[in-house]
Design a protein around this motif. Structure first.
Motif, PDB file in Angstrom:
ATOM      1  N   ALA A 201      46.774  44.934  50.628  1.00 24.58           N
ATOM      2  CA  ALA A 201      45.337  44.945  50.380  1.00 24.58           C
ATOM      3  C   ALA A 201      44.554  44.833  51.688  1.00 24.58           C
ATOM      4  O   ALA A 201      43.399  45.202  51.754  1.00 24.58           O
ATOM      5  N   LEU A 202      45.193  44.349  52.712  1.00 22.82           N
ATOM      6  CA  LEU A 202      44.442  44.080  53.929  1.00 22.82           C
ATOM      7  C   LEU A 202      45.133  44.704  55.126  1.00 22.82           C
ATOM      8  O   LEU A 202      46.342  44.866  55.137  1.00 22.82           O
ATOM      9  N   VAL A 203      44.370  45.022  56.128  1.00 20.45           N
ATOM     10  CA  VAL A 203      44.940  45.542  57.361  1.00 20.45           C
ATOM     11  C   VAL A 203      45.606  44.382  58.087  1.00 20.45           C
ATOM     12  O   VAL A 203      45.039  43.298  58.216  1.00 20.45           O
ATOM     13  N   ARG A 204      46.828  44.591  58.539  1.00 18.83           N
ATOM     14  CA  ARG A 204      47.553  43.496  59.183  1.00 18.83           C
ATOM     15  C   ARG A 204      47.082  43.320  60.627  1.00 18.83           C
ATOM     16  O   ARG A 204      46.947  44.276  61.369  1.00 18.83           O
ATOM     17  N   GLN A 205      46.906  42.097  60.983  1.00 12.45           N
ATOM     18  CA  GLN A 205      46.547  41.795  62.358  1.00 12.45           C
ATOM     19  C   GLN A 205      47.831  41.529  63.118  1.00 12.45           C
ATOM     20  O   GLN A 205      48.578  40.634  62.754  1.00 12.45           O
TER      21      GLN A 205
ATOM     22  N   THR B 163      66.650  31.755  64.217  1.00  8.76           N
ATOM     23  CA  THR B 163      67.713  32.749  64.400  1.00  8.76           C
ATOM     24  C   THR B 163      67.687  33.714  63.211  1.00  8.76           C
ATOM     25  O   THR B 163      67.086  33.428  62.181  1.00  8.76           O
ATOM     26  N   GLY B 164      68.351  34.848  63.380  1.00  6.15           N
ATOM     27  CA  GLY B 164      68.354  35.867  62.335  1.00  6.15           C
ATOM     28  C   GLY B 164      67.084  36.681  62.379  1.00  6.15           C
ATOM     29  O   GLY B 164      66.236  36.485  63.257  1.00  6.15           O
ATOM     30  N   SER B 165      66.941  37.610  61.462  1.00  6.86           N
ATOM     31  CA  SER B 165      65.752  38.471  61.479  1.00  6.86           C
ATOM     32  C   SER B 165      65.362  38.843  60.053  1.00  6.86           C
ATOM     33  O   SER B 165      66.063  38.530  59.094  1.00  6.86           O
ATOM     34  N   LEU B 166      64.221  39.505  59.967  1.00 10.17           N
ATOM     35  CA  LEU B 166      63.686  39.904  58.660  1.00 10.17           C
ATOM     36  C   LEU B 166      63.531  41.416  58.625  1.00 10.17           C
ATOM     37  O   LEU B 166      63.164  42.020  59.627  1.00 10.17           O
ATOM     38  N   PRO B 167      63.816  42.046  57.483  1.00 10.42           N
ATOM     39  CA  PRO B 167      63.711  43.502  57.414  1.00 10.42           C
ATOM     40  C   PRO B 167      62.249  43.970  57.442  1.00 10.42           C
ATOM     41  O   PRO B 167      61.384  43.333  56.848  1.00 10.42           O
ATOM     42  N   ALA B 168      62.015  45.075  58.140  1.00 10.67           N
ATOM     43  CA  ALA B 168      60.654  45.614  58.229  1.00 10.67           C
ATOM     44  C   ALA B 168      60.423  46.633  57.115  1.00 10.67           C
ATOM     45  O   ALA B 168      61.356  47.145  56.517  1.00 10.67           O
ATOM     46  N   GLY B 169      59.162  46.883  56.840  1.00  8.69           N
ATOM     47  CA  GLY B 169      58.790  47.977  55.959  1.00  8.69           C
ATOM     48  C   GLY B 169      59.083  47.771  54.495  1.00  8.69           C
ATOM     49  O   GLY B 169      59.077  48.712  53.716  1.00  8.69           O
ATOM     50  N   THR B 170      59.327  46.543  54.097  1.00  8.65           N
ATOM     51  CA  THR B 170      59.595  46.293  52.676  1.00  8.65           C
ATOM     52  C   THR B 170      59.096  44.909  52.306  1.00  8.65           C
ATOM     53  O   THR B 170      58.959  44.042  53.162  1.00  8.65           O
ATOM     54  N   GLY B 171      58.829  44.708  51.036  1.00  5.55           N
ATOM     55  CA  GLY B 171      58.588  43.365  50.556  1.00  5.55           C
ATOM     56  C   GLY B 171      59.902  42.616  50.612  1.00  5.55           C
ATOM     57  O   GLY B 171      60.967  43.234  50.635  1.00  5.55           O
TER      58      GLY B 171
ATOM     59  N   LEU C 209      52.870  40.440  44.280  1.00  6.22           N
ATOM     60  CA  LEU C 209      52.907  40.320  45.742  1.00  6.22           C
ATOM     61  C   LEU C 209      54.047  41.144  46.328  1.00  6.22           C
ATOM     62  O   LEU C 209      53.876  41.874  47.304  1.00  6.22           O
ATOM     63  N   LEU C 210      55.225  41.035  45.707  1.00  5.92           N
ATOM     64  CA  LEU C 210      56.403  41.720  46.237  1.00  5.92           C
ATOM     65  C   LEU C 210      56.231  43.234  46.159  1.00  5.92           C
ATOM     66  O   LEU C 210      56.578  43.960  47.087  1.00  5.92           O
ATOM     67  N   ARG C 211      55.676  43.701  45.063  1.00  5.35           N
ATOM     68  CA  ARG C 211      55.499  45.146  44.908  1.00  5.35           C
ATOM     69  C   ARG C 211      54.491  45.698  45.894  1.00  5.35           C
ATOM     70  O   ARG C 211      54.526  46.872  46.240  1.00  5.35           O
ATOM     71  N   SER C 212      53.541  44.871  46.320  1.00  5.96           N
ATOM     72  CA  SER C 212      52.585  45.375  47.307  1.00  5.96           C
ATOM     73  C   SER C 212      53.122  45.187  48.722  1.00  5.96           C
ATOM     74  O   SER C 212      52.385  45.360  49.689  1.00  5.96           O
TER      75      SER C 212
ATOM     76  N   ALA D 213      61.146  43.353  41.071  1.00  7.00           N
ATOM     77  CA  ALA D 213      60.373  43.988  42.138  1.00  7.00           C
ATOM     78  C   ALA D 213      61.254  44.841  43.048  1.00  7.00           C
ATOM     79  O   ALA D 213      60.743  45.552  43.905  1.00  7.00           O
ATOM     80  N   GLU D 214      62.583  44.733  42.871  1.00  4.56           N
ATOM     81  CA  GLU D 214      63.544  45.490  43.683  1.00  4.56           C
ATOM     82  C   GLU D 214      63.351  45.254  45.172  1.00  4.56           C
ATOM     83  O   GLU D 214      63.241  46.181  45.962  1.00  4.56           O
ATOM     84  N   VAL D 215      63.283  43.985  45.544  1.00  4.98           N
ATOM     85  CA  VAL D 215      63.163  43.640  46.963  1.00  4.98           C
ATOM     86  C   VAL D 215      64.360  42.783  47.362  1.00  4.98           C
ATOM     87  O   VAL D 215      64.935  42.086  46.520  1.00  4.98           O
TER      88      VAL D 215
END
Lengths: 304, 310
Positions: free
Chosen positions: A26-30, A83-91, A157-160, A199-201
């Motif tokens: 809903a919002l532009v990410r800063q 440590t570790g990382s988070l996947p980009a481009g997905t909920g 939230l997850l779907r968006s 939500a398939e995330v």
């Protein structure tokens, strides 16, 4: 044979996976950029000219007022190593152990996610209804992007494409006695897994070491808790003995580890109704967190 | 479809009045009949016929039958949306619906029923989801009268096969023209707000309310639809934009504080002002095929321009 349907893959697998449905934030990410301009901020506050999303999340307020002090505590007080990382481009759904009597672990995880995530996402946490009943707390919770832990809000939230934070142990986790530290409590009935499946995330198991010792809870005052409508009223070696001073958390040294994502998008539609599958994934996520915690606690040189 | 005869109620309200005028100007509508218990204070537009009858009276049944009314639009505001709601007007609301639907049943021939409801049916509270879709009506008490009105309409539609039922759950109406409880509240020179809470609010401009009711009266588009302007504002934001001064008081003191300014605030509105309410309007856009023209902030601006701070 439901167990055969979900295959946890290496992180590469999640990145390579077919793009999930287009995210519609809903919002532009800063981006995690320059320090927010205080004059601009005040002007926006006075004119009411700032965006909030449908959950009441106010990114400008969060970035300007809430995150800087939290980041200072993150760096200077708890000296958190991530440590570790988070996947980009997905909920994604970040599932973590809950502890510490006061939810500092949630606040620190929010900072960690914002700093580690490739897109500097804000962690959208799911909270208990108690949070939304208490004046001031309710306002700050909504402004910082939290919402009620219910299926409808979480799936939305997850779907968006948002990163959602869940603490499935709930009050049983955060309010557990000191002797039970680093022992995960029951993960409810696996409601968080059903939500992620719908939500398939991916689910990201997150292990937090250090938070369990900030307020060693050695007892509780039940009548007082009942009087105040709280799930518990803690007694620690310093609280309520030292009054407000006792409410300062001990400066333990923390690590936050984001584990390998567990895929949920291969299970097919209707998988969230499959109780056996849901409980199976919930157990696996819980075991992953517990194993990581055990290893990290054994390996750390000391609590502080 | 050129023989559409529409009967509507609730023209005393601004939305109902505008709707009557728009239907009268629509060439696909052959006749527009307005039913009211007493002659409305404002003049009716041309080509609009008036029946002065209580809902449920034999005269109304006779008119429905002889004019061959196909579409009934129940456009009166639900009691929660009126400037001064109360328990009595809620009961009155439900009874009036029962009578009106009984008249339609007796007359026969009604093929389309359009009901104006309100997002108040979702309530507001700390354990409600942040965003309501049409399925999210809470099961437990307290049940608002508007929900009972909807259920009666549904029962009528199922008992007379071939009837299409369209229900609109309208968000808080706000514009320069419409008089609502929230509109009056926002017009106070000093606005008592709930201490420690900042509700999320959505506004709906009366033109969009009229437009959806009009579209449903002339097309077969059954279903329940949330109607609200785009975007969400926090109450504090809305007050800033409106140039009002907020006075935070404890939740229990809000009705009393508003009463000093002779603006009644119902318990439902107090809950809305504490916990907020946002509805999902994607079904309106996709299934019904209408996108509100006025956003939440545009509706607020229109309201503010019509009523500058006192």
């Amino acid at each position: 044979m439901p167990e055969a349907r979900v295959i946890p893959l290496r992180r590469r697998g999640v990145e390579d996976a077919a793009p999930l449905r287009p995210a519609t934030p809903a919002l532009v990410r800063q981006p995690h950029g320059p320090a927010p301009n205080l004059r601009e901020f005040l002007r926006h506050r006075l004119t009411g000219d700032y965006p909030v999303d449908e959950f009441g999340f106010d990114p400008e307020f969060t970035d300007t007022v809430l995150l800087p002090p939290m980041r200072a505590i993150f760096e200077k007080w708890f000296r958190v190593t991530v440590t570790g990382s988070l996947p980009a481009g997905t909920g994604a759904m970040v599932v973590a152990n809950h502890s510490g009597t006061v939810p500092w672990d949630a606040a620190m995880t929010a900072v960690a996610v914002h700093d580690v995530h490739p897109e500097h996402r804000h962690l959208r946490m799911l909270g208990a209804d108690l949070l939304f009943k208490v004046p001031v707390l309710a306002d700050i919770a909504r402004r910082s992007g939290q919402t009620l832990a219910c299926r409808a809000d979480a799936v939305r939230l997850l779907r968006s494409g948002e990163v959602v934070g869940v603490w499935p142990e709930g009050f049983k986790g955060i309010g557990k006695p000191f002797r039970d530290r680093y022992r995960l409590q029951r993960f409810g009935r696996g409601g968080f897994v059903a939500t992620a499946l719908r939500a398939e995330v991916p689910i990201i198991p997150c292990s937090i070491v250090g938070a369990e010792e900030i307020h060693p809870k050695i007892g509780e005052l039940r009548p007082l808790a009942r009087l105040l409508g709280l799930p518990y009223f803690p007694v620690t070696p310093l609280f309520p003995l030292l009054g407000p001073l006792g409410a300062i958390p001990l400066p333990t040294k923390w690590t936050i580890h984001f584990g390998e994502p567990v895929r949920t998008d291969l299970a097919g539609p209707g998988a969230d109704q499959d109780q056996a599958l849901v409980l199976d994934i919930a157990d696996r996520v819980r075991d992953t967190i517990q194993t990581t915690l055990d290893r990290a606690v054994a390996a750390r040189p000391g609590i502080f | 479809m050129a023989s559409n005869v529409v009967l509507l109620t609730g023209v005393a309200d601004h939305v109902g009045g505008r709707l009557a005028a728009r239907l009268a100007a629509d060439p696909v509508v052959r006749r527009v009949i307005v039913a009211a218990p007493r002659p409305p204070a404002v003049g009716l537009p041309e080509r609009v016929e008036l029946v002065v009858a209580e809902p449920g009276s034999p005269l109304l049944v006779e008119v429905l039958r002889s004019a061959g009314v196909e579409t009934v639009v129940y456009a009166a505001p639900r009691s929660a949306d009126r400037p001064s709601p109360g328990r009595l007007s809620e009961d009155h609301d439900v009874v009036a619906t029962m009578r009106l639907l009984a008249s339609c049943q007796r007359a026969g021939g009604v093929r389309r029923l359009v009901v104006r409801s309100t997002t108040e049916v979702y309530g507001a509270g700390p354990n409600a989801p942040a965003v309501f879709t049409e399925q999210d009506v809470p099961a437990g008490a307290p049940r608002p009268a508007a929900l009972e009105v909807e259920e009666q309409a549904r029962a009528f539609a199922t008992s007379s096969p071939g009837t299409t039922l369209t229900v609109f759950r309208l968000a808080e109406l706000l514009s320069g023209r419409v008089d609502s409880a929230l509109g009056r509240y926002l017009s106070l020179p000093v606005v008592p707000t709930v201490l420690g809470f900042d509700a999320r609010v959505q506004f709906l401009h009366h033109q969009d309310a009229v437009a959806v009711l009009h579209r449903a009266s002339t097309h077969d588009l059954p279903g329940v639809f949330n109607v609200a302007g785009d975007g969400v504002l926090l109450l504090s934001q809305a007050l800033r934009r409106a140039g009002r001064v907020a006075l935070p008081v404890p939740a229990a003191a809000v009705p009393a504080a508003a009463r000093i300014a002779r603006t009644p605030v119902s318990p439902g509105l107090t809950r809305l002002l504490s916990f907020g309410r946002v509805v999902d309007t994607s079904r309106l856009r996709t299934s019904f095929g209408y996108a509100p023209r006025w956003s939440t902030s545009a509706a607020l601006d229109d309201h503010v321009h019509a009523r500058p701070p006192r």
